[in-house]
Write an enzyme that holds these catalytic residues in place. Structure first.
Site, PDB file in Angstrom:
ATOM      1  N   LYS A  88      35.068  42.835 -22.035  1.00  0.00           N
ATOM      2  CA  LYS A  88      35.461  43.366 -20.708  1.00  0.00           C
ATOM      3  C   LYS A  88      34.417  42.937 -19.666  1.00  0.00           C
ATOM      4  CE  LYS A  88      38.100  46.875 -23.065  1.00  0.00           C
ATOM      5  NZ  LYS A  88      38.685  48.206 -23.068  1.00  0.00           N
ATOM      6  N   ASN A 103      36.450  42.217 -27.300  1.00  0.00           N
ATOM      7  CA  ASN A 103      36.732  42.065 -25.870  1.00  0.00           C
ATOM      8  C   ASN A 103      35.576  42.710 -25.106  1.00  0.00           C
ATOM      9  OD1 ASN A 103      37.674  42.161 -23.263  1.00  0.00           O
ATOM     10  ND2 ASN A 103      39.435  43.501 -23.700  1.00  0.00           N
ATOM     11  N   GLU A 143      47.653  48.081 -28.553  1.00  0.00           N
ATOM     12  CA  GLU A 143      46.582  48.931 -28.047  1.00  0.00           C
ATOM     13  C   GLU A 143      47.183  50.098 -27.277  1.00  0.00           C
ATOM     14  OE1 GLU A 143      42.684  46.500 -27.604  1.00  0.00           O
ATOM     15  OE2 GLU A 143      43.822  46.267 -25.766  1.00  0.00           O
ATOM     16  N   GLY A 179      38.950  53.236 -24.988  1.00  0.00           N
ATOM     17  CA  GLY A 179      37.748  53.740 -24.333  1.00  0.00           C
ATOM     18  C   GLY A 179      37.655  55.261 -24.302  1.00  0.00           C
ATOM     19  N   SER A 187      39.418  52.277 -29.490  1.00  0.00           N
ATOM     20  CA  SER A 187      38.354  53.059 -30.126  1.00  0.00           C
ATOM     21  C   SER A 187      38.140  52.712 -31.595  1.00  0.00           C
ATOM     22  CB  SER A 187      38.617  54.561 -29.940  1.00  0.00           C
ATOM     23  OG  SER A 187      38.647  54.884 -28.549  1.00  0.00           O
ATOM     24  N   HIS A 193      46.431  42.523 -21.261  1.00  0.00           N
ATOM     25  CA  HIS A 193      45.634  43.705 -21.631  1.00  0.00           C
ATOM     26  C   HIS A 193      46.040  44.881 -20.745  1.00  0.00           C
ATOM     27  CE1 HIS A 193      42.254  46.411 -22.195  1.00  0.00           C
ATOM     28  NE2 HIS A 193      42.081  45.792 -23.339  1.00  0.00           N
ATOM     29  N   GLU A 251      44.382  47.022 -19.240  1.00  0.00           N
ATOM     30  CA  GLU A 251      43.625  47.147 -17.976  1.00  0.00           C
ATOM     31  C   GLU A 251      44.161  46.173 -16.938  1.00  0.00           C
ATOM     32  OE1 GLU A 251      39.820  46.846 -19.929  1.00  0.00           O
ATOM     33  OE2 GLU A 251      40.255  48.801 -20.829  1.00  0.00           O
TER      34      GLU A 251
HETATM   35  P1  13P Z   1      37.761  50.343 -26.917  1.00  0.00           P
HETATM   36  O1  13P Z   1      37.465  49.794 -28.282  1.00  0.00           O
HETATM   37  O2  13P Z   1      36.544  50.509 -26.063  1.00  0.00           O
HETATM   38  O3  13P Z   1      38.616  51.568 -26.976  1.00  0.00           O
HETATM   39  O4  13P Z   1      38.632  49.205 -26.162  1.00  0.00           O
HETATM   40  C1  13P Z   1      39.740  48.668 -26.785  1.00  0.00           C
HETATM   41  C2  13P Z   1      40.231  47.518 -25.977  1.00  0.00           C
HETATM   42  O5  13P Z   1      40.734  47.698 -24.887  1.00  0.00           O
HETATM   43  C3  13P Z   1      40.041  46.170 -26.524  1.00  0.00           C
HETATM   44  O6  13P Z   1      40.770  45.231 -25.793  1.00  0.00           O
END
Ligand code: 13P
Length: 251
Positions: free
Chosen positions: A11, A9, A168, A174, A214, A96, A98
């Site tokens: 982002k 992803n 997740e 992150g 992560s 997601h 976010e």
């Molecule tokens: P990270 O791998 O940066 O923690 O992000 C995970 C994520 O949100 C994938 O959709």
């Protein structure tokens, strides 16, 4: 035996030039790899068409990061399922954390998007996960159950054949704090049991459940060797070809 699925992803990262560079490195790196896992990249909307043409003939598949559930019309700034299909997408990430936490998406909205994706022929990567507060107050299972059941409300057992669930934990996204393999396995097993209760044990046995939060080349192997972890949804580490390929190798 379920297949392993590794998705990246991106982002809100990578303009057209940066997208082209990353994809070229991935194709070059993966060309030499023998991999039996499925590999998906989810660039931003603006890079989808370019990505589709660059990955053509490679093992990489294309997904988007979001979509709206309406067919078309006055929805400024939104993207439809048919636009994603015509840009070469096979997958779409929905729900997601976010989108839930920064943009206020509800379980009901996510459910409408999942239904639209399915009826349009897109495969949803449906994300669920608890916040740190929720985990510390001991309501992780309750939150996951609500997100899974409301997100999948009204779907048939057959629909589940084309859905991937991604667990997740919000506190691991992150932050560099990965869930331990045991913590992740526990929730994955819980999700599989929810699917078994709501649909069937056969559906639960088949469904792909990815872990995200992560994931890095050095923790991927242990996470992915857990019984109920069938892949990874990778954020930060998918932005560098070497680390994304490292995770694919671990799978
Ligand atoms: P990270 O791998 O940066 O923690 O992000 C995970 C994520 O949100 C994938 O959709």
């Amino acid at each position: 035996m379920r297949r392993k699925v590794i998705a990246g992803n991106w982002k809100m990262n990578n303009n057209l030039t940066e997208s082209q560079n990353l994809i070229s490195k991935l194709i070059e790196g993966l060309g030499k790899e023998k991999t039996n896992c499925e590999v998906i990249i989810c660039p931003p909307f603006t890079s989808l068409s370019l990505a589709a043409s660059l990955i053509s003939g490679s093992i990489i598949k294309l997904g988007a990061q979001n979509m709206y559930f309406e067919e078309n019309g006055a929805y400024t700034g939104e993207i439809s399922a048919s636009m994603l299909l015509s840009s070469g997408c096979e997958y779409v990430i929905l729900g997601h954390s976010e989108r839930r936490h920064i943009f206020g998406e509800t379980d009901d909205l996510i459910n409408k998007k999942i239904k639209k994706a399915l009826s349009s022929g897109l495969k949803p990567i449906f994300c669920v996960g608890e916040t740190l507060d929720e985990r510390e107050s001991g309501v992780t299972n309750e939150i996951i159950k609500r997100q899974v059941y409301e997100g999948l409300n009204g779907l048939s057992e057959k629909d589940l054949d084309t859905i991937i669930i991604a667990y997740e934990p919000v506190w691991a996204i992150g932050t560099g704090k990965t869930a331990t393999p045991n913590q992740a396995q526990e929730v994955h097993n819980f999700i599989r049991n929810l699917i078994s209760d709501k649909f069937s044990s056969a559906a639960a046995e088949k469904i792909i459940i990815q872990y995200g939060g992560s994931v890095k080349p050095d923790n991927a192997k242990e996470l992915l060797s857990q019984k109920d972890i069938d892949g990874a949804l990778v954020g930060g580490a998918c932005l560098k070809a070497e680390s994304f390929i490292g995770i694919i190798q671990a799978a």
